[in-house]
Design a protein around this motif. Structure first.
Motif, short mmCIF file in Angstrom:
data_model
loop_
_atom_site.label_atom_id
_atom_site.label_comp_id
_atom_site.label_asym_id
_atom_site.label_seq_id
_atom_site.Cartn_x
_atom_site.Cartn_y
_atom_site.Cartn_z
N GLY A 158 -1.28 13.08 8.11
CA GLY A 158 -0.59 12.64 6.91
C GLY A 158 0.87 13.03 6.95
N TYR A 159 1.56 12.74 5.87
CA TYR A 159 2.99 13.04 5.79
C TYR A 159 3.22 14.22 4.87
CZ TYR A 159 3.48 8.47 7.97
OH TYR A 159 3.39 7.41 8.84
N ARG A 160 3.88 15.24 5.40
CA ARG A 160 4.18 16.45 4.62
C ARG A 160 5.66 16.75 4.75
NH1 ARG A 160 -0.82 20.56 5.61
NH2 ARG A 160 -2.45 18.99 5.58
N ILE A 161 6.26 17.10 3.64
CA ILE A 161 7.67 17.47 3.63
C ILE A 161 7.77 18.97 3.37
CG2 ILE A 161 9.86 17.21 2.41
CD1 ILE A 161 9.12 14.36 1.84
N PHE A 162 8.59 19.64 4.17
CA PHE A 162 8.88 21.05 4.02
C PHE A 162 10.39 21.22 3.83
CE2 PHE A 162 5.06 20.87 6.59
CZ PHE A 162 4.29 21.91 6.12
N PRO A 163 10.82 22.25 3.13
CA PRO A 163 12.26 22.52 3.06
C PRO A 163 12.77 22.90 4.46
CG PRO A 163 11.04 23.92 1.52
CD PRO A 163 10.05 23.18 2.33
N MET A 193 0.84 -1.18 0.00
CA MET A 193 0.00 0.00 0.00
C MET A 193 0.89 1.24 0.00
SD MET A 193 -2.80 1.18 2.80
CE MET A 193 -4.33 0.83 2.00
N ALA A 194 0.58 2.21 -0.84
CA ALA A 194 1.35 3.44 -0.95
C ALA A 194 1.05 4.38 0.22
CB ALA A 194 1.01 4.13 -2.26
N THR A 195 2.06 5.12 0.61
CA THR A 195 1.90 6.12 1.67
C THR A 195 1.76 7.49 1.03
OG1 THR A 195 3.25 4.81 3.16
CG2 THR A 195 3.00 7.13 3.70
N PRO A 196 0.65 8.20 1.28
CA PRO A 196 0.50 9.54 0.70
C PRO A 196 1.53 10.51 1.30
CG PRO A 196 -1.44 8.94 2.00
CD PRO A 196 -0.49 7.80 2.05
N LEU A 197 2.07 11.35 0.43
CA LEU A 197 3.09 12.29 0.84
C LEU A 197 2.91 13.56 0.04
CD1 LEU A 197 5.92 12.62 2.32
CD2 LEU A 197 6.90 11.89 0.15
N SER A 198 3.03 14.71 0.68
CA SER A 198 2.93 15.97 -0.06
C SER A 198 4.11 16.86 0.29
CB SER A 198 1.61 16.68 0.22
OG SER A 198 1.54 17.10 1.56
N MET A 199 4.56 17.63 -0.70
CA MET A 199 5.64 18.60 -0.53
C MET A 199 5.01 19.96 -0.38
SD MET A 199 8.89 18.84 -0.48
CE MET A 199 10.20 20.00 -0.68
N GLU A 200 5.34 20.66 0.69
CA GLU A 200 4.73 21.95 1.01
C GLU A 200 5.76 23.06 0.93
OE1 GLU A 200 1.45 22.11 1.73
OE2 GLU A 200 1.15 19.96 1.80
N PHE A 226 8.02 12.16 11.47
CA PHE A 226 6.90 11.42 10.90
C PHE A 226 6.60 10.24 11.81
CE2 PHE A 226 9.48 13.07 7.35
CZ PHE A 226 8.58 14.04 6.89
N LYS A 227 5.33 10.13 12.24
CA LYS A 227 4.97 9.04 13.15
C LYS A 227 3.49 8.75 13.04
CE LYS A 227 5.44 7.72 17.96
NZ LYS A 227 5.85 8.15 19.30
N ASN A 228 3.13 7.48 12.81
CA ASN A 228 1.74 7.03 12.81
C ASN A 228 0.83 7.89 11.94
OD1 ASN A 228 2.40 4.95 14.58
ND2 ASN A 228 2.11 6.27 16.35
N HIS A 229 1.27 8.19 10.73
CA HIS A 229 0.50 8.96 9.75
C HIS A 229 0.28 10.42 10.16
CE1 HIS A 229 -0.16 5.40 7.36
NE2 HIS A 229 -0.45 4.76 8.48
N PHE A 230 1.19 10.97 10.96
CA PHE A 230 1.18 12.37 11.33
C PHE A 230 2.56 12.96 11.09
CE2 PHE A 230 -2.42 10.81 13.74
CZ PHE A 230 -3.35 11.83 13.56
N THR A 231 2.59 14.27 10.80
CA THR A 231 3.83 15.01 10.67
C THR A 231 3.91 16.01 11.81
OG1 THR A 231 3.79 14.82 8.26
CG2 THR A 231 5.19 16.55 9.19
N TYR A 232 4.98 15.94 12.58
CA TYR A 232 5.23 16.88 13.68
C TYR A 232 6.28 17.86 13.17
CZ TYR A 232 2.81 13.36 16.37
OH TYR A 232 1.86 12.47 16.84
N CYS A 233 5.89 19.12 13.12
CA CYS A 233 6.73 20.15 12.51
C CYS A 233 7.08 21.21 13.56
CB CYS A 233 5.96 20.79 11.35
SG CYS A 233 6.79 22.16 10.58
N LYS A 234 8.37 21.39 13.81
CA LYS A 234 8.83 22.46 14.71
C LYS A 234 9.43 23.54 13.84
CE LYS A 234 9.69 19.63 18.73
NZ LYS A 234 10.69 19.10 19.67
#
Length: 82
Positions: A33-38, A1-8, A64-72
């Motif tokens: 979900g999973y989000r990637i930031f620069p 199964m694919a993991t959704p990922l977005s670049m923000e 990234f943990k359990n389908h959540f993104t923690y962003c500081k």
């Protein structure tokens, strides 16, 4: 199964950010979900996608943990106090 990922490229908070440290303007926000930031780049911060820019911040840590993104992120400039 694919993991959704977005670049923000804009940090949209929807008012869900939490201040971690008053002196250093350090905040954390959790996204579903999973989000990637620069990392270590200045990004626009907005309350909603259609709102004016609140300020600018630098993403310092992504977890990234359990389908959540923690962003500081560190707020480096603020355009308005409201």
């Amino acid at each position: 199964m694919a993991t959704p990922l977005s670049m923000e490229w804009i940090l949209i908070t929807n008012g869900k950010e939490q201040r971690l440290n008053d002196e250093d303007n350090l905040f954390e926000i959790v996204f579903e979900g999973y989000r990637i930031f620069p990392l270590n780049e200045k990004l626009e911060i907005k309350r909603t996608l259609k709102s004016e820019q609140l300020g600018a911040g630098i993403i310092e840590e992504l977890t990234f943990k359990n389908h959540f993104t923690y962003c500081k992120y560190r707020l480096v400039s603020l355009h308005s106090v409201n």
